[in-house]
Design an enzyme around this catalytic site. Structure first.
Site, PDB file in Angstrom:
ATOM      1  CG  HIS A  91       0.105  11.933   5.940  1.00  0.00           C
ATOM      2  ND1 HIS A  91      -0.584  10.849   6.424  1.00  0.00           N
ATOM      3  CD2 HIS A  91      -0.573  12.325   4.837  1.00  0.00           C
ATOM      4  CE1 HIS A  91      -1.617  10.594   5.634  1.00  0.00           C
ATOM      5  NE2 HIS A  91      -1.641  11.487   4.663  1.00  0.00           N
ATOM      6  CG  ASN A  94      -4.574   7.478   3.560  1.00  0.00           C
ATOM      7  OD1 ASN A  94      -3.590   7.891   4.167  1.00  0.00           O
ATOM      8  ND2 ASN A  94      -5.252   8.221   2.711  1.00  0.00           N
ATOM      9  CE1 TYR A 127       1.089  12.341  -1.854  1.00  0.00           C
ATOM     10  CE2 TYR A 127       2.378  11.268  -0.168  1.00  0.00           C
ATOM     11  CZ  TYR A 127       1.169  11.700  -0.635  1.00  0.00           C
ATOM     12  OH  TYR A 127       0.044  11.530   0.116  1.00  0.00           O
TER      13      TYR A 127
END
Ligand code: NDP
Length: 478
Positions: free
Chosen positions: A54, A127, A337
């Site tokens: 990303h 997403n 993350y």
């Protein structure tokens, strides 16, 4: 406008920003020219580590407005009353390409939203697809390697993709979406976003419900055909980034309807699909969408690096009334993350202006590199303490989650053909012309791999739907 004085980072006025300080007109530069040294040294440090996935994205600020009452499912303050508005920021990305890569490629799109609620930031890190290629994080780094570059040549490789997918049949559902028209959106405003994982809602009575999040575009789904997308890759690699920015500048604010699917906690045990399997949807007929609100993007960033590049989202950021599920991919993302952001931005990344909550933050975390706020001043930095430090509130405790079974490594399967039904359903709901384009898109990729791999994949596609598999077999000449 009053002219501003140029200064160094230390605020010292600069006398000349064009000519370096040299010993004589033709002489070498002096060490003493700290303005030049600082300018070069800072320039050398302009890049921070790129996101492994990303990396290429556009972002915008906006507002979320509640339109439907779901307070019986969740006590999250963001949903507390119809008409309530909450500020948010969204970042929309491709997955595989590097930071400078082209926008109009066939890829899944990241749909990451940060809602600045009064009880902390809710990050909805989704997403533009309701499912994913794998359902166990143990496979994630391997899968991403197949989407990146080969060890020797630094080239991308169709063989890596299909070699992996041919051995991981749960990927077939997402592969079908990726190679369908939706694999190349016409632009960010023209795609849906999905939370993809199952999460939970917790209401004021402390009851838990399983929930899926859907953001449906109000501009309508619009996709780009392969030939046009290929042409735009060369003509304007930043096509989607530019389109979103210019739409917002023109006042054409893109909007999405936010809806949820709700499953009572007990139904999860006997539902025909494992509701925590990220490669499956909950069919709408079983769990219809309940409309909750509208999201509108209405303000462009002032500074790309400060707002888009430094924005950091984590599925761990859920607020009271929203929580996790046993989805194995979600469990891993809760760790990975935040870990990626600590590496990329440093331990204090949540204090950066774009990530900083708009509600008060009180805790016992101190110091760390680049601590650019007041570091909580003189206040007490340990707990328990007798000096009025912040305290945890048991009122926020979640209902216990029932767990059973033996600790083991499970291949998360129910029925033998479980992985083929939903991709088959998707193929069968597509109009004939879209089925043909799907087959064509897959065929043109599979033509670049060995016959053995083609045969393996055709077997999988035939299990999903005979016409699907036959079409691909014909396309690759088997
Ligand atoms: P439904 O007929 O109720 O729903 C079909 C959904 O498929 C539509 O609402 C739309 O989702 C989505 N869809 C339509 N065309 C395409 C396409 N070309 N590519 C990707 N998605 C498309 O059936 P089910 O709920 O039983 O689902 C059938 C299949 O639809 C699933 O196997 C799944 O592949 C796909 N799907 C299902 C979703 C769900 O949450 N149930 C969500 C998205 C896809 P949307 O309105 O979100 O655009």
């Amino acid at each position: 406008m009053k002219e501003k004085k140029l200064t160094t980072g230390a605020g010292i006025p600069v006398s000349d920003n064009q000519n370096s300080l040299t010993a004589g007109e033709r002489g070498p530069t002096l060490m003493q020219d700290h303005v030049l040294l600082n300018k070069l040294a800072h320039f050398n440090r302009e890049r921070i580590p790129e996101r492994v996935v990303h990396a290429k994205a556009a972002g915008a600020h906006g507002t979320f407005t509640v339109t439907g009452d779901i307070t019986k499912y969740t006590k999250a303050k963001i949903f507390s009353e119809v008409g309530k508005k909450t500020e948010m920021f969204g970042r929309f990305s491709t997955v595989a390409g590097e930071k400078g890569s082209a926008d109009t490629v066939r890829d899944v799109r990241g749909f990451a939203l940060k809602f600045y609620t009064e009880e902390g930031n809710w990050d909805m890190v989704g997403n533009n697809t309701p499912v994913f290629f794998i359902r166990d994080a143990m496979k994630f780094p391997d899968f991403i390697h197949t989407q990146k570059r080969m060890a020797q040549t630094n080239l991308r490789s169709h063989t890596m993709w299909w070699d992996f997918w041919s051995q991981v049949p749960e990927a077939l559902h997402q592969v079908t979406i990726l190679f369908s028209d939706r694999g190349i959106p016409k632009g960010i405003p023209y795609m849906n976003g999905y939370g993809s994982h199952t999460y939970s809602f917790i209401n004021a009575e402390n009851e838990r419900f399983w929930v899926k999040f859907h953001f449906k575009t109000k501009q309508g789904i619009q996709c780009m055909m392969q030939e046009e997308a290929d042409r735009i890759v060369g003509e304007n690699p930043d096509y989607h980034t530019q389109q979103l920015f210019e739409m917002i500048e023109r006042g054409e604010y893109p909007k999405w309807t936010f809806s949820v699917q709700i499953m009572p906690e007990v139904e999860a045990e006997n539902y025909r699909w494992n509701p925590f399997d990220l490669t499956k949807v909950w069919p709408h007929a079983d769990y219809p969408l309940i409309e909750v609100g509208e999201m509108e993007l209405s303000r462009n960033p002032e500074n790309y690096f400060a707002e888009v590049e430094q924005s950091a989202f984590s599925p761990a950021n859920v607020v009271p009334g929203i929580s996790f599920s046993p989805c194995k991919m979600l469990q891993a993302r809760i760790f990975s993350y935040a870990d990626a952001h600590r590496y990329r931005l440093g331990a204090n990344y949540e204090s950066l202006p774009i990530n900083r909550p708009k509600c008060p933050v009180h805790n016992y975390q101190r110091d760390g590199s680049m601590r650019f706020d007041g570091n909580s001043g003189a206040s007490v930095n340990y707990e328990p303490n007798s000096f009025g430090g912040p305290k945890a509130d048991p009122a926020y405790a979640e209902p216990p989650l029932k767990i059973s079974g033996d600790a083991d490594r499970y291949d998360q399967k129910r029925g033998v053909d479980d992985d083929y039904i939903q991709p088959g359903n998707l193929f069968r709901l597509m109009p004939a012309d879209e089925q043909q384009r799907l087959i064509q898109n897959i065929t043109s990729s599979l033509q670049k791999v060995s016959k053995e791999l083609q045969e393996k994949m055709v077997k999988h596609f035939r299990k999903a739907d005979k016409d699907y598999g036959d079409g691909i077999a014909k396309g690759v000449g088997l």
